[in-house]
Scaffold this active site. Structure first.
Site, PDB file in Angstrom:
ATOM      1  N   HIS A  22       0.838  -1.203   0.000  1.00  0.00           N
ATOM      2  CA  HIS A  22       0.000   0.000   0.000  1.00  0.00           C
ATOM      3  C   HIS A  22       0.876   1.256   0.000  1.00  0.00           C
ATOM      4  O   HIS A  22       0.585   2.226  -0.701  1.00  0.00           O
ATOM      5  CB  HIS A  22      -0.904   0.015   1.238  1.00  0.00           C
ATOM      6  CG  HIS A  22      -1.956  -1.049   1.235  1.00  0.00           C
ATOM      7  ND1 HIS A  22      -3.299  -0.761   1.222  1.00  0.00           N
ATOM      8  CD2 HIS A  22      -1.866  -2.408   1.247  1.00  0.00           C
ATOM      9  CE1 HIS A  22      -3.996  -1.892   1.225  1.00  0.00           C
ATOM     10  NE2 HIS A  22      -3.137  -2.901   1.244  1.00  0.00           N
ATOM     11  N   ASP A 120      -6.230   5.435   3.090  1.00  0.00           N
ATOM     12  CA  ASP A 120      -6.350   4.020   2.750  1.00  0.00           C
ATOM     13  C   ASP A 120      -7.586   3.426   3.424  1.00  0.00           C
ATOM     14  O   ASP A 120      -8.354   4.137   4.081  1.00  0.00           O
ATOM     15  CB  ASP A 120      -5.079   3.284   3.194  1.00  0.00           C
ATOM     16  CG  ASP A 120      -4.707   2.125   2.289  1.00  0.00           C
ATOM     17  OD1 ASP A 120      -5.612   1.517   1.701  1.00  0.00           O
ATOM     18  OD2 ASP A 120      -3.501   1.821   2.179  1.00  0.00           O
TER      19      ASP A 120
END
Length: 299
Positions: A22, A120
């Site tokens: 990520h 996120d």
């Protein structure tokens, strides 16, 4: 991000989950934003920022790394700040520590007042904090649009089974809200993993995502890291030389993911299958955190 004015420099904060699968895409998106002349504040923990690749000199003045101290959680190993540092079973504790960043991230937003924050999946608490401070926000999903659309309009519906899907078999066909022809669905073992755990054209799925969530969805495409021009690692040089010597279209790349934990028997099956193919291959296998003995294998 469509509302960004090319003639005004904006301040954009980035806040990825504590996994390098990520963090790296968030960093690459940061580079694109900086390329447009906007200022970026990249928020992550100290050790994760220290492990990031060096920024190109022409981008570094516009990207500021904000180092956060990850709160201590007793169940986590010392210096564990990313999923690669812990066993799969310990990831819930990493999420607990991540939630402990609420106060320091809130303070940053209050003091720096960025125009946007891009976040996120993990900080469920962040959208309401940013909204309360009048900061525009965008969710950056690193997965394909079809995956998000398959989940449905609400993660609560999925977790509470209020969308009618209560068992693994319910995921073996496209969900009812997919109204266009599609053969995308989960295999039984994949569906079972999803229920237990609670290269595709995305065009139709992007539209479906917008309809499900009633917000704009902007595709960013693939964002591979920049290829370094001077690679000094002798192992990589040898691998690159081998790859360059292969016929175009005759190399298959397989990645199981950095968090996939294969058993010894599964590794043996994979190795034997590769050998039985009669074709040359190489693989890279990282020793899992908490494992005992050397699990590296060379063939």
């Amino acid at each position: 991000m469509a509302a960004i004015d090319d003639h005004k420099q904006l301040h954009v904060a980035m806040f990825p989950w504590l996994a390098f699968g990520h963090i790296i895409p968030f960093l690459e998106l940061s580079k694109f934003i900086a390329q447009k002349g906007h200022k970026v504040s990249f928020l992550s923990t100290t050790r994760n920022i220290q492990r990031l690749p060096t920024l190109p000199s022409h981008r570094s003045p516009l990207i500021n790394f904000v180092k956060l101290t990850l709160p201590h959680v007793q169940e986590l190993p010392h210096n564990a700040e990313a999923t690669m540092d812990v066993r799969t079973d310990d990831i819930p504790y990493l999420k607990k520590a991540f939630d402990g960043l609420l106060s320091v991230v809130t303070r940053f937003l209050e003091e720096e007042s960025p125009d946007w924050i891009i976040y996120d999946f993990a900080p469920y608490w962040l959208p309401s904090v940013a909204a309360g401070l009048g900061i525009s926000r965008a969710f950056f999903s690193i997965v394909n649009a079809w995956f998000g659309a398959f989940m449905g309009p609400s993660s609560d519906d999925l977790m509470n089974s209020s969308d009618g899907r209560t068992k693994a078999e319910d995921f073996l066909t496209p969900p009812k809200w997919v109204t266009f022809p599609s053969n995308l669905y989960y295999r039984k073992h994949e569906a079972k993993w999803m229920v237990d755990r609670l290269s595709v054209n995305d065009s139709g799925w992007l539209t479906l995502l917008e309809e499900l969530h009633h917000i704009p969805v902007v595709p960013v495409g693939l964002m591979p890291p920049e290829t370094p021009t001077n690679v000094g690692d002798e192992t990589w040089v040898a691998i690159k030389k081998w790859l360059d010597g292969q016929q175009k279209g005759h190399v298959v790349y397989v990645a199981l993911g950095s968090e996939v934990m294969l058993s010894k028997s599964e590794l043996a099956e994979l190795a034997l299958g590769l050998e039985l193919s009669g074709l040359p291959f190489f693989w890279a296998l990282r020793k899992p955190v908490g494992s005992v003995g050397d699990r590296s294998q060379n063939k």
